[in-house]
Design a protein around this motif. Structure first.
Motif, mmCIF file in Angstrom:
data_model
loop_
_atom_site.group_PDB
_atom_site.id
_atom_site.type_symbol
_atom_site.label_atom_id
_atom_site.label_comp_id
_atom_site.label_asym_id
_atom_site.label_seq_id
_atom_site.Cartn_x
_atom_site.Cartn_y
_atom_site.Cartn_z
ATOM 1 N N SER A 48 -0.974 -67.402 -1.524
ATOM 2 C CA SER A 48 0.460 -67.643 -1.407
ATOM 3 C C SER A 48 0.905 -68.656 -2.457
ATOM 4 O O SER A 48 0.092 -69.336 -3.070
ATOM 5 C CB SER A 48 0.774 -68.189 -0.012
ATOM 6 O OG SER A 48 -0.009 -69.346 0.250
ATOM 7 N N GLN A 86 -0.714 -62.164 -1.501
ATOM 8 C CA GLN A 86 0.343 -61.386 -2.136
ATOM 9 C C GLN A 86 -0.228 -60.118 -2.762
ATOM 10 O O GLN A 86 -1.311 -60.132 -3.356
ATOM 11 C CB GLN A 86 1.017 -62.196 -3.245
ATOM 12 C CG GLN A 86 1.993 -63.243 -2.791
ATOM 13 C CD GLN A 86 2.763 -63.840 -3.955
ATOM 14 O OE1 GLN A 86 2.661 -63.372 -5.091
ATOM 15 N NE2 GLN A 86 3.536 -64.873 -3.681
ATOM 16 N N GLY A 110 -2.269 -62.548 -6.211
ATOM 17 C CA GLY A 110 -2.929 -62.414 -4.922
ATOM 18 C C GLY A 110 -4.316 -61.817 -5.027
ATOM 19 O O GLY A 110 -5.225 -62.182 -4.272
ATOM 20 N N ASP A 148 5.863 -68.350 0.753
ATOM 21 C CA ASP A 148 4.961 -67.514 1.529
ATOM 22 C C ASP A 148 3.659 -68.232 1.875
ATOM 23 O O ASP A 148 2.724 -67.630 2.403
ATOM 24 C CB ASP A 148 4.708 -66.164 0.852
ATOM 25 C CG ASP A 148 4.059 -66.276 -0.516
ATOM 26 O OD1 ASP A 148 4.166 -67.347 -1.144
ATOM 27 O OD2 ASP A 148 3.461 -65.293 -0.968
ATOM 28 N N LYS A 185 4.488 -58.868 0.304
ATOM 29 C CA LYS A 185 5.262 -58.908 -0.932
ATOM 30 C C LYS A 185 5.775 -60.332 -1.139
ATOM 31 O O LYS A 185 6.025 -61.052 -0.164
ATOM 32 C CB LYS A 185 6.444 -57.942 -0.854
ATOM 33 C CG LYS A 185 6.056 -56.480 -0.630
ATOM 34 C CD LYS A 185 5.268 -55.933 -1.793
ATOM 35 C CE LYS A 185 4.968 -54.449 -1.574
ATOM 36 N NZ LYS A 185 4.100 -53.909 -2.674
ATOM 37 N N PRO A 186 5.956 -60.748 -2.376
ATOM 38 C CA PRO A 186 6.411 -62.118 -2.620
ATOM 39 C C PRO A 186 7.718 -62.478 -1.920
ATOM 40 O O PRO A 186 7.916 -63.638 -1.557
ATOM 41 C CB PRO A 186 6.571 -62.155 -4.142
ATOM 42 C CG PRO A 186 5.601 -61.144 -4.648
ATOM 43 C CD PRO A 186 5.615 -60.035 -3.630
ATOM 44 N N THR A 240 -0.062 -58.736 -5.498
ATOM 45 C CA THR A 240 0.235 -58.962 -6.910
ATOM 46 C C THR A 240 -1.067 -59.296 -7.632
ATOM 47 O O THR A 240 -2.115 -59.482 -7.004
ATOM 48 C CB THR A 240 1.202 -60.149 -7.091
ATOM 49 O OG1 THR A 240 0.555 -61.337 -6.567
ATOM 50 C CG2 THR A 240 2.517 -59.922 -6.357
ATOM 51 N N THR A 248 -1.787 -58.107 3.466
ATOM 52 C CA THR A 248 -1.051 -58.400 2.246
ATOM 53 C C THR A 248 0.438 -58.576 2.544
ATOM 54 O O THR A 248 0.930 -58.179 3.607
ATOM 55 C CB THR A 248 -1.213 -57.276 1.210
ATOM 56 O OG1 THR A 248 -0.683 -56.052 1.742
ATOM 57 C CG2 THR A 248 -2.678 -57.078 0.846
#
Length: 394
Positions: free
Chosen positions: A234, A179, A184, A238, A209-210, A181, A207
């Motif tokens: 994840s 992710q 991640g 995801d 996005k959630p 984020t 990568t």
């Protein structure tokens, strides 16, 4: 003289009681008959399965303690606020708990970004943060006397898992899908550091996005690089989708390995057995009712009777963390203060929860209970243990 002596003794006793009451009232969240604990978690958002079950299990342990008379005569009271897995709501909830409810400590609060947003003001107010339900390293780094993290971090787990897969499955081409984020980034950092420690390159990264639902591009990129192991940053959905995408595309000679955020029965029991063969690390063990030891089966039955729902991994974490809080409060003694509670927590050595989790110990300079975790693989819709407890340093 004797009458004066008796009156004086009575007055002294009264003063002692008053002093004791004043002392109890001067410690936030502590009275002569109660200790107030706070928790901000997700009760109605995307991570509600964790928040609802963990808070349920914490209350279950509290009810057991209170039924036995409390801790040194004080009953425990848990106040739970719904953060809906949103940072602004977490800040609002924490402000209420800290400033209006005057909690003694925060326990089991859910989410990396939520805890990160709340912690500066919480620590400034002198409220300990115990065993937040996130395995981010920020929960114990940098060192702060009021921060206690119960288990192995995502970073610890992923490094241990990659090391095991290379040593035991002969993996040679490690990649990472994570992710975009802060969460991640923990997985990416672990993949970078562990491959470097093993004198191996990190072959490729991708990568997401959630909220992404299409992983075709990421899987195509990683497949083109020839990866044979993917470090998966994840959570639940995801974790399922990219793995299922790879198998649907016919890419079967690659393994995926996740961490505790994907150690959820939703992942193992995904429809159509699309996660069969998915590996993941976890900081504890989720029992299954039909194979559980008698004491665990009985505990699971009590939980179901109390809350009319089956146990999930959130309940395991919630019960174990509250059990540790109770030990710390007990060891703090009747004269409970912030300092005595910290010393009580620091005295916990060699603790192991009823579920068979790793050995947990704290200390004056140690705020992470353990860096050990377990490796599981999905088989027939369940997590089956492969190895553990393990860490990357051993």
């Amino acid at each position: 003289m004797r009458r004066v002596s008796v009156i004086t003794a009575a007055a002294a006793a009264g003063l002692a009681v008053t002093a004791g009451s004043v002392q109890a009232q001067s410690v936030r969240g502590v009275s002569k008959d109660e200790i107030v604990i706070g928790m901000h978690t997700d009760l109605s958002g995307v991570a509600a399965s964790y928040g609802v079950h963990s808070s349920n299990a914490m209350r279950m342990r509290i009810d057991e303690v209170n039924a036995a008379g409390g801790v040194h005569g004080r009953k425990l009271r848990l106040i739970v606020e719904d953060n809906q897995y949103q940072v602004p709501r977490a800040v609002q909830a924490a402000n209420k708990l800290i400033n209006r409810d005057r909690i003694f400590l925060m326990a089991g609060s859910l989410g990396t970004p939520m805890n990160n947003a709340v912690l500066p003001d919480q620590l400034k107010a002198g409220v300990p943060n115990f065993f937040p339900l996130t395995a981010a390293r920020q929960m114990y780094q940098p060192f702060h006397r009021l921060k206690f993290a119960g288990g192995a971090s995502y970073y610890d787990q992923m490094r241990a898992g990659l090391k095991w897969m290379v040593a035991n499955k002969g993996k040679k081409k490690i990649c990472s899908l994570y992710q975009d984020t802060d969460f991640g980034k923990e997985i990416y950092d672990a993949a970078v550091d562990q491959t470097k420690a093993m004198n191996m390159p990190l072959i490729e990264t991708a990568t997401n996005k959630p909220a992404d639902t299409d992983f075709t591009a990421q899987i195509t990129k990683l497949r083109g690089a020839g990866c044979d192991l993917i470090a998966s940053g994840s959570i639940v959905r995801d974790a399922i989708l990219p793995y299922a995408t790879a198998r649907k595309m016919g890419w079967n000679d690659v393994d995926f390995i996740g961490q505790s955020a994907s150690y959820d029965q939703i992942v193992a029991g995904a429809k159509g057995n699309v996660t069969e063969g998915f590996y993941t690390m976890a900081g504890t063990i989720l029992p299954y009712r039909d194979t559980a030891a008698p004491h665990l089966a009985a505990w699971m039955d009590r939980y179901k009777e109390k809350y009319n729902t089956e146990v999930n991994i959130g309940a395991i974490y919630g019960y174990a963390l509250m059990d540790q809080v109770v030990i710390g409060l007990d060891r703090a003694g009747k004269n409970l203060t912030l300092d005595s509670f910290i010393k009580g927590m620091e005295s916990i050595q060699g603790y192991r929860d009823i579920f068979g989790g790793p050995v947990v110990s704290y200390g004056p300079d140690k705020r992470q209970g353990t860096d050990e975790s377990f490796l599981f693989v999905v088989k027939n819709g369940r997590f089956e243990m492969v190895a553990g407890p393990v860490n990357y340093g051993s």
